[in-house]
Motif scaffolding. Sequence first.
Motif, PDB file in Angstrom:
ATOM      1  N   LEU A 270       1.001  -1.179  -0.054  1.00 51.54           N
ATOM      2  CA  LEU A 270      -0.057   0.015  -0.163  1.00 51.54           C
ATOM      3  C   LEU A 270       0.803   1.323   0.044  1.00 51.54           C
ATOM      4  CD1 LEU A 270      -2.535  -1.208   2.672  1.00 51.54           C
ATOM      5  CD2 LEU A 270      -3.214  -0.651  -0.096  1.00 51.54           C
TER       6      LEU A 270
ATOM      7  N   ASN B 262      -3.402   3.637  -0.830  1.00 51.71           N
ATOM      8  CA  ASN B 262      -3.814   3.400   0.468  1.00 51.71           C
ATOM      9  C   ASN B 262      -5.128   4.515   0.588  1.00 51.71           C
ATOM     10  OD1 ASN B 262      -4.595   2.398   3.089  1.00 51.71           O
ATOM     11  ND2 ASN B 262      -2.736   3.402   3.923  1.00 51.71           N
TER      12      ASN B 262
ATOM     13  N   SER C 166      -8.237   6.147   2.317  1.00 54.91           N
ATOM     14  CA  SER C 166      -9.007   6.197   3.451  1.00 54.91           C
ATOM     15  C   SER C 166     -10.486   6.122   3.259  1.00 54.91           C
ATOM     16  CB  SER C 166      -8.544   7.293   4.496  1.00 54.91           C
ATOM     17  OG  SER C 166      -7.118   7.398   4.396  1.00 54.91           O
TER      18      SER C 166
END
Length: 597
Positions: A416, A435, A437
């Motif tokens: 990631l 990555n 969120s």
Amino acid sequence: MPAFSVPNSCLFRFAVVLCFAALGLAGDPYVFYDLTVSYLTASPLGVKQKVIGVNGQFPGPILNVTTNWNVVANVKNDLDEPLLITWNGIQHRKNSWQDGVSGTNCPIPAGWNWTYQFQVKDQIGSFFYFPSLGFQRAAGGYGGITINNRDIIPLPFGFPDGDITLFISDWYIKSHKEMREDLENGVGLGSPDGVLFNGLGPYRYDNGLIPDGIPYSIVTVDPGKTYRLRVHNVGTSTSLNFRIQNHNLLLVETEGSYTVQQNYTSMDIHVGQSYSFLVTMDQNASSDYYIVASPRFVNSSDWTKAVGVAVLHYTNSQGPVAGPLPDLPNENDKFFSMSQAKSVRWNVSASAARPNPQGSFKYGDITVTDVYVILNRPAELIDGKWHTTLNGISYLAPTTPLKLAEQFNVPGVFKLDFPNRLMDRPAKVDTSVINGSYKAFVEIIFQNNDTTVQSYHLDGYAFFVVGMDYGLWTENSRSTYNKWDGVARCTTQVFPGAWTAILVFLDNAGIWNLRAQNLDSWYLGQEVYISVVNPEITDKNELSLPDNTIYCGALSPLQKDQAQRVNFSKGTPQFPRTVQTAVIAIVAAIIQTLMTR
Ligand SMILES: *[C@@H]1O[C@H](CO)[C@@H](O)[C@H](O)[C@H]1NC(C)=O
Ligand SMILES: *[C@@H]1O[C@H](CO)[C@@H](O)[C@H](O)[C@H]1NC(C)=O
Ligand SMILES: *[C@@H]1O[C@H](CO)[C@@H](O)[C@H](O)[C@H]1NC(C)=O
Ligand SMILES: *[C@@H]1O[C@H](CO)[C@@H](O)[C@H](O)[C@H]1NC(C)=O
Ligand SMILES: *[C@@H]1O[C@H](CO)[C@@H](O)[C@H](O)[C@H]1NC(C)=O
Ligand SMILES: *[C@@H]1O[C@H](CO)[C@@H](O)[C@H](O)[C@H]1NC(C)=O
Ligand SMILES: *[C@@H]1O[C@H](CO)[C@@H](O)[C@H](O)[C@H]1NC(C)=O
Ligand SMILES: *[C@@H]1O[C@H](CO)[C@@H](O)[C@H](O)[C@H]1NC(C)=O
Ligand SMILES: *[C@@H]1O[C@H](CO)[C@@H](O)[C@H](O)[C@H]1NC(C)=O
């Protein structure tokens, strides 16, 4: 159900919905398709070649559905190589298992079938499906997906008298296998051999250029009526200018958003993009009319091939079309196409899949939490092989799909660590994932360092196109953003030597593909995935692993051999499932009527 005793109609209704959901009887109808993908022989440009058809058709059938319907598509692979079908623009809410790209699904081996099941949740508009592996789209395999408004939500325009889908595409006589070999050997695609309309070659507008006897596409219309034309650029790598002689194109929708309605005499449609236009048949039909798709952003003195030409035929037409094609507008003005792109705006007051207006999601007021500046470069040699990169990384597809590796905790498949800027280090080949969120509001700037137009597509989402300009993006570029009515779509063009900025709200958990739609850029590595994980793990965040999952790579031991390996083209006849669908639709309608009482 205790909630039945609560005398509040909303709660009551809520309980009924839950109740039916619990019984496995969700109110949204199911529609079933059998899609057999196989080679066909066709000669769109007068030369016999192998193309990819669906159910014996090229292009494939249109999936005509309505918001929130459940689609069950049994895809049968009758090719001689692995297959995945991806549903371009379908968001698969919480369900990247059905996305049909190499990072989420194991390929369907030749001779196997696999049943996709997904809901077209909260979507309307014009999309298409296509084979996502191994350059197959260059040979066909595509078809339309039309998502109609629910009856309770009116269209922001009069109901059209007809609905017509047009696929436009650059086309090569070489097979998709030869094309991908060329790319691996550092040989560019070169100029296409022509441009197709719905899988057919050009009308013979020039006897010198086009051999006799090539079948072409004819769109038959009644005078005075207004039709909705859904136009998809499903080609390999060429931007196309779409226009109809003497007719205005009233733009109404693009990739699931209703737009501000404006007339255009032509529209530049880049690879992977979809538009709907209303076209009124308001001419005198003294002859038929040309429908043209001609290459854009190519040097026209190098283009010696025919352009794409279909025929618009009024039922009262006085005779065939003749004379010169309508001109390609503003050929040498590099700002024309960009200004046109910026003029495509969201109709903030129109309702789409939900009753509330599209513009009630005020994206311009949301604080950006993450910024990615993603630079693409033309193909380069990395460790002796040709690759394209995003931020210096060429995507290496792992043998175990990312999504399955995540589910089964297979270590070492991906990292990631995709960088949010180009790093000062040599280009590399890697499985590096963004990555993301959960519920982040992300700004992505695509910076195109190539000399050709590229389009970028994000699965699982619609994003807001807020700005584009030539030159290098800087922080100051933000002052030019459209923070009010930038259109929400899933594929955006990035002009050569220019940037495009998009905003996206990562509220859909899953692992989602971000890719170049230009097949040459994509095939050599221009893609990345965004992993969006909701830290609160409950059943409602993501749908669970489908029962029929195909396993491969590190997980191959879990795979049972598929019982029947058959030649689907020879196999059992396919029965239309319309009766089944109708019954379910009627039941759903009864439930809905009861609930709205
Ligand atoms: C698609 O479905 C809609 C709504 O069910 C229907 O009105 C329309 O005629 C269908 N279109 C085609 C081409 O079958
Ligand atoms: C393959 O197709 C058959 C029907 O033709 C169906 O029963 C079966 O479930 C399908 N298999 C998968 C994995 O989708
Ligand atoms: C678009 O052009 C048509 C004629 O083709 C005209 O009737 C219509 O008013 C125009 N609409 C807009 C919004 O300009
Ligand atoms: C039909 O329209 C064309 C183009 O606008 C015009 O040149 C022609 O004279 C018209 N023909 C008739 C019979 O009105
Ligand atoms: C287009 O190609 C011709 C011939 O190859 C060349 O002379 C010309 O400079 C090119 N034009 C542009 C704008 O690149
Ligand atoms: C926007 O949508 C509304 C429907 O809510 C429609 O009445 C209006 O004409 C549309 N506006 C434009 C400029 O397209
Ligand atoms: C990914 O982001 C989450 C926050 O959303 C963070 O907790 C996690 O450590 C990150 N993972 C890696 C490998 O950077
Ligand atoms: C690509 O980047 C190089 C190096 O920064 C620059 O010299 C060149 O002008 C760029 N080309 C385009 C088309 O942006
Ligand atoms: C399947 O059968 C069709 C029709 O008989 C034939 O054309 C095709 O080559 C066969 N495919 C394979 C993979 O054997």
